[in-house]
Design a protein around this motif. Structure first.
Motif, PDB file in Angstrom:
ATOM      1  N   ILE A   6       2.751 -11.299  -7.633  1.00 48.67           N
ATOM      2  CA  ILE A   6       1.522 -11.395  -6.831  1.00 48.67           C
ATOM      3  C   ILE A   6       1.550 -12.690  -6.023  1.00 48.67           C
ATOM      4  N   GLU A   7       1.262 -12.587  -4.741  1.00 48.59           N
ATOM      5  CA  GLU A   7       1.142 -13.769  -3.880  1.00 48.59           C
ATOM      6  C   GLU A   7      -0.334 -14.056  -3.672  1.00 48.59           C
ATOM      7  N   VAL A   8      -0.689 -15.337  -3.720  1.00 50.11           N
ATOM      8  CA  VAL A   8      -2.108 -15.731  -3.682  1.00 50.11           C
ATOM      9  C   VAL A   8      -2.352 -16.731  -2.557  1.00 50.11           C
ATOM     10  N   ALA A   9      -3.490 -16.634  -1.906  1.00 50.15           N
ATOM     11  CA  ALA A   9      -3.879 -17.631  -0.893  1.00 50.15           C
ATOM     12  C   ALA A   9      -5.382 -17.862  -0.950  1.00 50.15           C
ATOM     13  N   ARG A  10      -5.790 -19.050  -0.570  1.00 52.17           N
ATOM     14  CA  ARG A  10      -7.220 -19.345  -0.396  1.00 52.17           C
ATOM     15  C   ARG A  10      -7.652 -18.758   0.927  1.00 52.17           C
ATOM     16  N   VAL A  11      -8.865 -18.216   0.968  1.00 48.76           N
ATOM     17  CA  VAL A  11      -9.403 -17.734   2.242  1.00 48.76           C
ATOM     18  C   VAL A  11      -9.795 -18.959   3.073  1.00 48.76           C
ATOM     19  N   SER A  12      -9.446 -18.944   4.350  1.00 47.32           N
ATOM     20  CA  SER A  12      -9.743 -20.118   5.184  1.00 47.32           C
ATOM     21  C   SER A  12     -11.248 -20.251   5.408  1.00 47.32           C
ATOM     22  N   ALA A  13     -11.677 -21.469   5.733  1.00 50.58           N
ATOM     23  CA  ALA A  13     -13.105 -21.801   5.794  1.00 50.58           C
ATOM     24  C   ALA A  13     -13.893 -20.892   6.741  1.00 50.58           C
ATOM     25  N   ASP A  14     -13.248 -20.392   7.785  1.00 51.18           N
ATOM     26  CA  ASP A  14     -13.987 -19.604   8.777  1.00 51.18           C
ATOM     27  C   ASP A  14     -13.949 -18.103   8.502  1.00 51.18           C
ATOM     28  N   ALA A  15     -13.389 -17.694   7.362  1.00 55.20           N
ATOM     29  CA  ALA A  15     -13.298 -16.257   7.080  1.00 55.20           C
ATOM     30  C   ALA A  15     -14.122 -15.900   5.847  1.00 55.20           C
ATOM     31  N   GLY A  55     -14.894 -14.351   2.133  1.00 55.05           N
ATOM     32  CA  GLY A  55     -14.163 -14.194   0.888  1.00 55.05           C
ATOM     33  C   GLY A  55     -13.724 -15.519   0.300  1.00 55.05           C
ATOM     34  N   VAL A  56     -13.149 -15.444  -0.909  1.00 54.88           N
ATOM     35  CA  VAL A  56     -12.806 -16.657  -1.653  1.00 54.88           C
ATOM     36  C   VAL A  56     -11.294 -16.746  -1.868  1.00 54.88           C
ATOM     37  N   TRP A  57     -10.732 -15.731  -2.530  1.00 52.51           N
ATOM     38  CA  TRP A  57      -9.289 -15.682  -2.788  1.00 52.51           C
ATOM     39  C   TRP A  57      -8.697 -14.400  -2.231  1.00 52.51           C
ATOM     40  N   LEU A  58      -7.465 -14.520  -1.785  1.00 52.43           N
ATOM     41  CA  LEU A  58      -6.704 -13.371  -1.290  1.00 52.43           C
ATOM     42  C   LEU A  58      -5.464 -13.201  -2.157  1.00 52.43           C
ATOM     43  N   ARG A  59      -5.075 -11.973  -2.387  1.00 52.59           N
ATOM     44  CA  ARG A  59      -3.796 -11.779  -3.069  1.00 52.59           C
ATOM     45  C   ARG A  59      -3.150 -10.505  -2.550  1.00 52.59           C
ATOM     46  N   ARG A  60      -1.858 -10.424  -2.740  1.00 55.12           N
ATOM     47  CA  ARG A  60      -1.183  -9.190  -2.356  1.00 55.12           C
ATOM     48  C   ARG A  60       0.036  -8.987  -3.237  1.00 55.12           C
ATOM     49  N   SER A  61       0.405  -7.739  -3.435  1.00 53.39           N
ATOM     50  CA  SER A  61       1.680  -7.453  -4.066  1.00 53.39           C
ATOM     51  C   SER A  61       2.130  -6.049  -3.725  1.00 53.39           C
ATOM     52  N   ARG A  62       3.430  -5.866  -3.846  1.00 49.77           N
ATOM     53  CA  ARG A  62       4.017  -4.581  -3.490  1.00 49.77           C
ATOM     54  C   ARG A  62       4.206  -3.764  -4.758  1.00 49.77           C
ATOM     55  N   PHE A  63       3.845  -2.496  -4.683  1.00 52.87           N
ATOM     56  CA  PHE A  63       4.051  -1.561  -5.787  1.00 52.87           C
ATOM     57  C   PHE A  63       5.169  -0.604  -5.414  1.00 52.87           C
ATOM     58  N   ARG A  64       5.961  -0.238  -6.408  1.00 47.96           N
ATOM     59  CA  ARG A  64       6.969   0.787  -6.175  1.00 47.96           C
ATOM     60  C   ARG A  64       6.924   1.802  -7.304  1.00 47.96           C
ATOM     61  N   HIS A  65       7.122   3.052  -6.898  1.00 52.03           N
ATOM     62  CA  HIS A  65       7.088   4.151  -7.869  1.00 52.03           C
ATOM     63  C   HIS A  65       8.000   5.214  -7.282  1.00 52.03           C
ATOM     64  N   GLY A  66       9.171   5.386  -7.884  1.00 50.46           N
ATOM     65  CA  GLY A  66      10.165   6.290  -7.296  1.00 50.46           C
ATOM     66  C   GLY A  66      10.471   5.834  -5.881  1.00 50.46           C
ATOM     67  N   SER A  67      10.370   6.736  -4.923  1.00 48.10           N
ATOM     68  CA  SER A  67      10.676   6.381  -3.527  1.00 48.10           C
ATOM     69  C   SER A  67       9.429   5.855  -2.803  1.00 48.10           C
ATOM     70  N   ILE A  68       8.321   5.795  -3.509  1.00 49.72           N
ATOM     71  CA  ILE A  68       7.065   5.344  -2.898  1.00 49.72           C
ATOM     72  C   ILE A  68       7.004   3.826  -2.900  1.00 49.72           C
ATOM     73  N   GLN A  69       6.594   3.230  -1.792  1.00 52.61           N
ATOM     74  CA  GLN A  69       6.229   1.820  -1.848  1.00 52.61           C
ATOM     75  C   GLN A  69       4.942   1.586  -1.076  1.00 52.61           C
ATOM     76  N   LEU A  70       4.179   0.637  -1.576  1.00 53.31           N
ATOM     77  CA  LEU A  70       2.840   0.350  -1.055  1.00 53.31           C
ATOM     78  C   LEU A  70       2.593  -1.136  -1.133  1.00 53.31           C
ATOM     79  N   LEU A  71       1.996  -1.697  -0.111  1.00 55.24           N
ATOM     80  CA  LEU A  71       1.578  -3.097  -0.176  1.00 55.24           C
ATOM     81  C   LEU A  71       0.060  -3.095  -0.360  1.00 55.24           C
ATOM     82  N   VAL A  72      -0.416  -3.684  -1.458  1.00 57.47           N
ATOM     83  CA  VAL A  72      -1.858  -3.729  -1.724  1.00 57.47           C
ATOM     84  C   VAL A  72      -2.339  -5.171  -1.596  1.00 57.47           C
TER      85      VAL A  72
END
Ligand SMILES: C=C(O[C@@H]1C=C(C(=O)O)C=C[C@H]1O)C(=O)O
Length: 160
Positions: free
Chosen positions: A109-118, A120-137
């Motif tokens: 999981i990659e994490v970032a602080r939301v910038s002052a002008d946007a 929300g508080v925290w942002l995160r993202r990670s890639r999921f894989r399942h068989g041939s499926i991939q998704l960035l959430v």
């Protein structure tokens, strides 16, 4: 980040399931937007797509009653079955389907602080894989969630 926030931002199991458990109001997924679009540059990079490739984009708000807790944006390459899955979800939770897949793999999981002008508080993202499926959430934890669950807001760094 406080330990209380890290329990949310650093968790690798289903966020949907955690939100359902923490919400005293009925939990639901509100579909905001979906369609075939060109992903943002950083999203294309994270998925190994060419900058001009199209993808299926899904944007939802994870709601505790009428309070928006998390804004989520998922990106699936068009040439995979993951895209078909995302298209047909509607207001059902992606997490409920995803975490029911026995061979699911999740990248760090990659994490970032939301910038002052946007929003929300925290942002995160990670890639999921399942068989041939991939998704960035990608998930953005919102102020309403912080308020409702008594999570302290991180100090704002002065903007240059
Ligand atoms: C990946 C998960 O799915 C959640 C549900 C989503 C949806 O329905 O679109 C999107 C992102 C996540 O917040 C999860 O529960 O961890």
């Amino acid at each position: 980040m406080s330990a209380a926030w890290w329990q949310w931002v650093g968790s690798t199991d289903s966020l949907t399931a955690r939100l359902v458990a923490a919400s005293r109001r009925p939990f639901r997924v509100r579909l905001e937007h979906q369609g075939v679009e060109r992903p943002r540059r950083d999203e294309a990079l994270a998925l190994g797509l060419a900058p001009t490739d199209l993808a299926w984009i899904r944007e939802v708000t994870l709601m505790s009653g009428e309070r928006p807790w998390v804004a989520a944006r998922s990106v699936a390459p068009l040439d995979r079955t993951g895209c078909r899955r995302l298209r047909t979800l509607g207001e059902r939770s992606l997490g409920s389907w995803l975490f029911a897949q026995p061979d699911l793999q999740r990248d760090p999981i990659e994490v970032a602080r939301v910038s002052a002008d946007a929003e929300g508080v925290w942002l995160r993202r990670s890639r999921f894989r399942h068989g041939s499926i991939q998704l960035l959430v990608q998930e953005c934890f919102l102020h309403e969630m912080a308020e409702d669950l008594g999570l302290a807001l991180p100090e704002r760094r002065p903007t240059a």
